[in-house]
Design an enzyme around this catalytic site. Sequence first.
Site, short mmCIF file in Angstrom:
data_model
loop_
_atom_site.label_atom_id
_atom_site.label_comp_id
_atom_site.label_asym_id
_atom_site.label_seq_id
_atom_site.Cartn_x
_atom_site.Cartn_y
_atom_site.Cartn_z
N LYS A 253 36.70 47.29 41.64
CA LYS A 253 36.46 48.72 40.94
C LYS A 253 36.31 48.56 39.46
O LYS A 253 35.47 49.30 38.88
CB LYS A 253 37.92 49.71 41.43
CG LYS A 253 37.79 50.61 42.55
CD LYS A 253 38.67 51.49 42.45
CE LYS A 253 39.21 51.82 43.75
NZ LYS A 253 40.39 51.02 44.36
N ARG A 254 37.14 47.70 38.97
CA ARG A 254 36.96 47.85 37.49
C ARG A 254 35.72 47.12 36.88
O ARG A 254 35.54 47.02 35.68
CB ARG A 254 38.19 46.89 36.75
CG ARG A 254 39.33 47.70 37.02
CD ARG A 254 40.61 46.89 36.51
NE ARG A 254 40.93 45.74 37.26
CZ ARG A 254 41.53 45.71 38.46
NH1 ARG A 254 41.88 46.86 38.99
NH2 ARG A 254 41.72 44.70 39.12
#
Length: 471
Positions: A253-254
């Site tokens: 996600k990052r």
Amino acid sequence: MNTCRVRFAPSPTGIMHIGNVRTALLNYLFALKNKGTFILRVEDTDQDRNIDPQVSIFNHLTWLDLNYQEGPIVGGSFGPYFQSQRHEIYQKHLVQLQELQSVYRCFCTQEQLEIKRNRQIALKNPPRYDKTCTKLSATDIAAKLESQTPFFWRMKIDETQTISFKDLGHGTLNFDLKNFSDFAITRTDGSFTFMFANCIDDITMQISHILRGEDHLTNTVGQLTIMRALNHQFPTFWHLPILCNVTGKKLSKRDQGFSLEDLKNEGFLPQAILNYLGIIGGSFEKEILTIEELAQAYNFDNMHTASQIKYDVEKMKWVNHKWIAQTPIHELVQLCKPFLAQHYDITELLDEKLAILIGSVQTDIVILQDVCTLLAFYFVKPTITQDQIDAAIADQSTSQSIAKILKDHADESNFTDFFNAAKKDAVTQGIALKDFFAYVRLMITGSPKGLGIAELEKCLGFEEIKQRICK
Ligand code: GLU
């Protein structure tokens, strides 16, 4: 019936990310290449974590133009296509496995299993279920059922056997079942696990080829024990290498460009995203390819397998830039409008005018949102500082002379007369035309480089140009 049937089987529990898109794409390409059927199946068995699949999946697939021939909405003869609606099908297969004595009830509690697991880990043994409940006698079982002890069903794995199957990337793979654990196929509430539902769906939907992430390899072995027990012919697999970020770590996600929604909002074109995801991990003579060209270029019989594939947003930007450059201008106008509308009032702006404006910066647009900065000069009159002028034209007396010349001709009645007269004066005064153009452009747009002067006049009109350069 067509023998090639592939499916994209997302769980609507999170955002559609780039890894999902790649899996969907490869299934789509595989079906296209083999004149097969591309199926969408929504794996929504985890009711607590489901988010609205309408938004998360259907819209995205439509936007990407990855249309499926069977699935929710469009239907098909193997439905329903939501796992949450297939309970009876699973139940029927569970009964078959019970009759075949391929499954057994497990009465162990989560706490007991946890303790055993920790003990095995402490002893450096692979954590595997110790088959306690296979040793229960019929009387033990009857007593537990009588006292309503919760239980779930486990698949019985014969550890003396092996499982072999064909993988398009790895060739034939062999696994000793002695390394695998009897796995749960139901939960204590009677619902079915992913392992079971996913496998029964592949059987009943007659899936011929399963293309999914390499992270499912262990699941595959377990699931094939179910297929074997049910005497179902094994499909062919392709376990796809996992996407990593540029530092080689599993994409998360990052990482920039992880979510499809974010990419869409930044102005990546669906064709470019698919093109990029189609070419990474392979080598292609030509890199800018349509879906049809990608399908042609793929040789699924000879897939070499990288252990991981690097996902590089910068390279995808390059692909996007190429796609934007070749987009017909009337389409590009429609694509850019929502981006411009977020920053400027474009309600009065006609498409013809937008086409001139956008056309003039088309080759500079990397992602659609760039159009807002590239065309900022049109919407907001730039404020030019002396430092900017000096940076564009080193000699201050030259820039002052140009400013004066332009002012002197401010009364001309049209742009062509005005500009030609000013240019002529500049030449007479020995001013390099390069400096003259740079000055004019700088005053109009805030940058000495970029659009042609004639284009700028077409976009802004003579009055506005005069305002900006003859102050
Ligand atoms: N729902 C599973 C996932 O999203 C599907 C795996 C598969 O394709 O079999 O990972």
